[in-house]
Structures are given as structure tokens and as C-alpha cells.
Motif scaffolding. Structure first.
Motif, PDB file in Angstrom:
ATOM      1  N   ARG A  17      -3.266  16.595  -9.392  1.00  0.00           N
ATOM      2  CA  ARG A  17      -3.364  17.815  -8.587  1.00  0.00           C
ATOM      3  C   ARG A  17      -4.544  18.682  -9.006  1.00  0.00           C
ATOM      4  N   ALA A  18      -4.909  18.689 -10.293  1.00  0.00           N
ATOM      5  CA  ALA A  18      -5.997  19.532 -10.773  1.00  0.00           C
ATOM      6  C   ALA A  18      -7.346  19.061 -10.237  1.00  0.00           C
ATOM      7  N   ALA A  19      -7.527  17.752 -10.111  1.00  0.00           N
ATOM      8  CA  ALA A  19      -8.819  17.210  -9.685  1.00  0.00           C
ATOM      9  C   ALA A  19      -8.840  16.847  -8.206  1.00  0.00           C
ATOM     10  N   GLY A  20      -7.680  16.854  -7.551  1.00  0.00           N
ATOM     11  CA  GLY A  20      -7.636  16.441  -6.156  1.00  0.00           C
ATOM     12  C   GLY A  20      -7.950  14.961  -6.005  1.00  0.00           C
ATOM     13  N   TYR A  21      -7.484  14.155  -6.939  1.00  0.00           N
ATOM     14  CA  TYR A  21      -7.807  12.737  -6.995  1.00  0.00           C
ATOM     15  C   TYR A  21      -6.512  11.936  -7.038  1.00  0.00           C
ATOM     16  N   ALA A  22      -6.496  10.816  -6.344  1.00  0.00           N
ATOM     17  CA  ALA A  22      -5.326   9.946  -6.354  1.00  0.00           C
ATOM     18  C   ALA A  22      -5.785   8.505  -6.527  1.00  0.00           C
ATOM     19  N   PHE A  23      -4.964   7.709  -7.189  1.00  0.00           N
ATOM     20  CA  PHE A  23      -5.294   6.298  -7.357  1.00  0.00           C
ATOM     21  C   PHE A  23      -4.031   5.457  -7.260  1.00  0.00           C
ATOM     22  N   LEU A  24      -4.210   4.262  -6.747  1.00  0.00           N
ATOM     23  CA  LEU A  24      -3.115   3.316  -6.549  1.00  0.00           C
ATOM     24  C   LEU A  24      -3.129   2.315  -7.692  1.00  0.00           C
ATOM     25  N   THR A  25      -1.981   2.132  -8.308  1.00  0.00           N
ATOM     26  CA  THR A  25      -1.840   1.167  -9.390  1.00  0.00           C
ATOM     27  C   THR A  25      -0.421   0.625  -9.366  1.00  0.00           C
ATOM     28  N   ARG A  26      -0.096  -0.245 -10.308  1.00  0.00           N
ATOM     29  CA  ARG A  26       1.267  -0.761 -10.414  1.00  0.00           C
ATOM     30  C   ARG A  26       1.937  -0.102 -11.602  1.00  0.00           C
ATOM     31  N   SER A  27       3.207   0.255 -11.430  1.00  0.00           N
ATOM     32  CA  SER A  27       3.926   0.965 -12.482  1.00  0.00           C
ATOM     33  C   SER A  27       5.426   0.806 -12.272  1.00  0.00           C
ATOM     34  N   THR A  28       6.176   1.226 -13.283  1.00  0.00           N
ATOM     35  CA  THR A  28       7.633   1.269 -13.156  1.00  0.00           C
ATOM     36  C   THR A  28       8.100   2.668 -12.766  1.00  0.00           C
ATOM     37  N   ALA A  29       7.161   3.624 -12.651  1.00  0.00           N
ATOM     38  CA  ALA A  29       7.510   4.998 -12.277  1.00  0.00           C
ATOM     39  C   ALA A  29       8.064   5.022 -10.853  1.00  0.00           C
ATOM     40  N   THR A  30       8.986   5.936 -10.618  1.00  0.00           N
ATOM     41  CA  THR A  30       9.575   6.067  -9.288  1.00  0.00           C
ATOM     42  C   THR A  30       9.472   7.510  -8.819  1.00  0.00           C
ATOM     43  N   SER A  31       9.590   7.698  -7.521  1.00  0.00           N
ATOM     44  CA  SER A  31       9.532   9.027  -6.940  1.00  0.00           C
ATOM     45  C   SER A  31      10.218   9.001  -5.581  1.00  0.00           C
ATOM     46  N   ASP A  32      10.802  10.145  -5.211  1.00  0.00           N
ATOM     47  CA  ASP A  32      11.417  10.262  -3.890  1.00  0.00           C
ATOM     48  C   ASP A  32      10.372  10.551  -2.823  1.00  0.00           C
ATOM     49  N   ARG A  33       9.224  11.093  -3.252  1.00  0.00           N
ATOM     50  CA  ARG A  33       8.158  11.422  -2.305  1.00  0.00           C
ATOM     51  C   ARG A  33       7.275  10.208  -2.068  1.00  0.00           C
ATOM     52  N   THR A  34       6.715  10.111  -0.866  1.00  0.00           N
ATOM     53  CA  THR A  34       5.839   9.008  -0.519  1.00  0.00           C
ATOM     54  C   THR A  34       4.549   9.545   0.089  1.00  0.00           C
ATOM     55  N   ILE A  35       3.550   8.665   0.140  1.00  0.00           N
ATOM     56  CA  ILE A  35       2.256   9.012   0.720  1.00  0.00           C
ATOM     57  C   ILE A  35       1.727   7.782   1.447  1.00  0.00           C
ATOM     58  N   GLU A  36       1.039   8.020   2.553  1.00  0.00           N
ATOM     59  CA  GLU A  36       0.402   6.912   3.260  1.00  0.00           C
ATOM     60  C   GLU A  36      -0.977   6.716   2.658  1.00  0.00           C
ATOM     61  N   TRP A  37      -1.237   5.503   2.184  1.00  0.00           N
ATOM     62  CA  TRP A  37      -2.490   5.202   1.510  1.00  0.00           C
ATOM     63  C   TRP A  37      -3.531   4.729   2.512  1.00  0.00           C
ATOM     64  N   ASP A  38      -4.749   4.529   2.059  1.00  0.00           N
ATOM     65  CA  ASP A  38      -5.864   4.145   2.920  1.00  0.00           C
ATOM     66  C   ASP A  38      -5.637   2.825   3.646  1.00  0.00           C
ATOM     67  N   ASP A  39      -4.824   1.954   3.079  1.00  0.00           N
ATOM     68  CA  ASP A  39      -4.569   0.658   3.697  1.00  0.00           C
ATOM     69  C   ASP A  39      -3.477   0.718   4.764  1.00  0.00           C
ATOM     70  N   GLY A  40      -2.947   1.911   5.036  1.00  0.00           N
ATOM     71  CA  GLY A  40      -1.922   2.086   6.055  1.00  0.00           C
ATOM     72  C   GLY A  40      -0.509   1.909   5.547  1.00  0.00           C
ATOM     73  N   GLU A  41      -0.352   1.463   4.307  1.00  0.00           N
ATOM     74  CA  GLU A  41       0.972   1.287   3.713  1.00  0.00           C
ATOM     75  C   GLU A  41       1.467   2.602   3.125  1.00  0.00           C
ATOM     76  N   THR A  42       2.781   2.724   2.988  1.00  0.00           N
ATOM     77  CA  THR A  42       3.390   3.905   2.382  1.00  0.00           C
ATOM     78  C   THR A  42       3.871   3.550   0.979  1.00  0.00           C
ATOM     79  N   TYR A  43       3.482   4.374   0.004  1.00  0.00           N
ATOM     80  CA  TYR A  43       3.817   4.132  -1.388  1.00  0.00           C
ATOM     81  C   TYR A  43       4.462   5.381  -1.985  1.00  0.00           C
ATOM     82  N   PRO A  44       5.290   5.212  -3.035  1.00  0.00           N
ATOM     83  CA  PRO A  44       5.792   6.389  -3.743  1.00  0.00           C
ATOM     84  C   PRO A  44       4.622   7.087  -4.438  1.00  0.00           C
TER      85      PRO A  44
END
Length: 84
Positions: A17-44
Motif C-alpha cells: 500500500r505504501a508504494a502502490g505496487y502489487a506482485f503475483l507470486t505463490r504462497s500459502t497466505a490466504t485472504s477473503d479479499r480478491t483482485i482481478e489481475w492483468d491476466d483476467g484471473e481473480t486471485y486472493p
């Protein structure tokens, strides 16, 4: 290793949030919120306070501490050093 003991490892978006930057990676972290990524898929999405985009060590924008000014202020406040 026992079967079916591994945690769920899936794609997750981490958003700094401080840098206004987001990146997609693989993790075991979970979240109830989702976001639509550049590839059109929705990810937590997991919001983080600091990442390599905003951390001073990685950005090269580390604050320099004015130690000499702090020492002088201390000496002014508490009477200086007794050297003799």
C-alpha cells in the motif's frame, strides 16, 4: 513425509500500500479479499505494509542519521563533556 500434509500453495497477489505496487507470486497466505489481475484471473490479495518496493534498504533511499548533530544537542542540553 506423510501424504496430504502439505499446506495449500497457490497464486496470491501481495499489494504494498505504501508504494502502490502489487506482485503475483505463490504462497500459502490466504485472504477473503480478491483482485482481478492483468491476466483476467481473480486471485486472493494480501495487503502488506512494506515490501522490496518501499523498503529503504532496497530502494536506496535510506535516511541518514545526523549523529554529530545529536551529540551536540546532547552536550548542549546536559552540559557538554568534561575532559579535564
Amino acid at each position: 513425509m506423510k501424504q496430504d500434509q502439505s499446506p495449500d500453495y497457490h497464486p496470491v497477489v501481495f499489494r504494498d500500500r505504501a508504494a502502490g505496487y502489487a506482485f503475483l507470486t505463490r504462497s500459502t497466505a490466504t485472504s477473503d479479499r480478491t483482485i482481478e489481475w492483468d491476466d483476467g484471473e481473480t486471485y486472493p490479495v494480501v495487503d502488506v505494509e512494506i515490501s522490496s518496493e518501499s523498503h529503504p534498504f532496497y530502494t536506496g533511499k535510506a535516511r541518514t542519521v545526523d549523529t554529530e548533530g545529536r551529540v551536540a544537542a546532547f552536550e548542549r542540553r546536559y552540559g557538554g563533556s568534561d575532559t579535564g
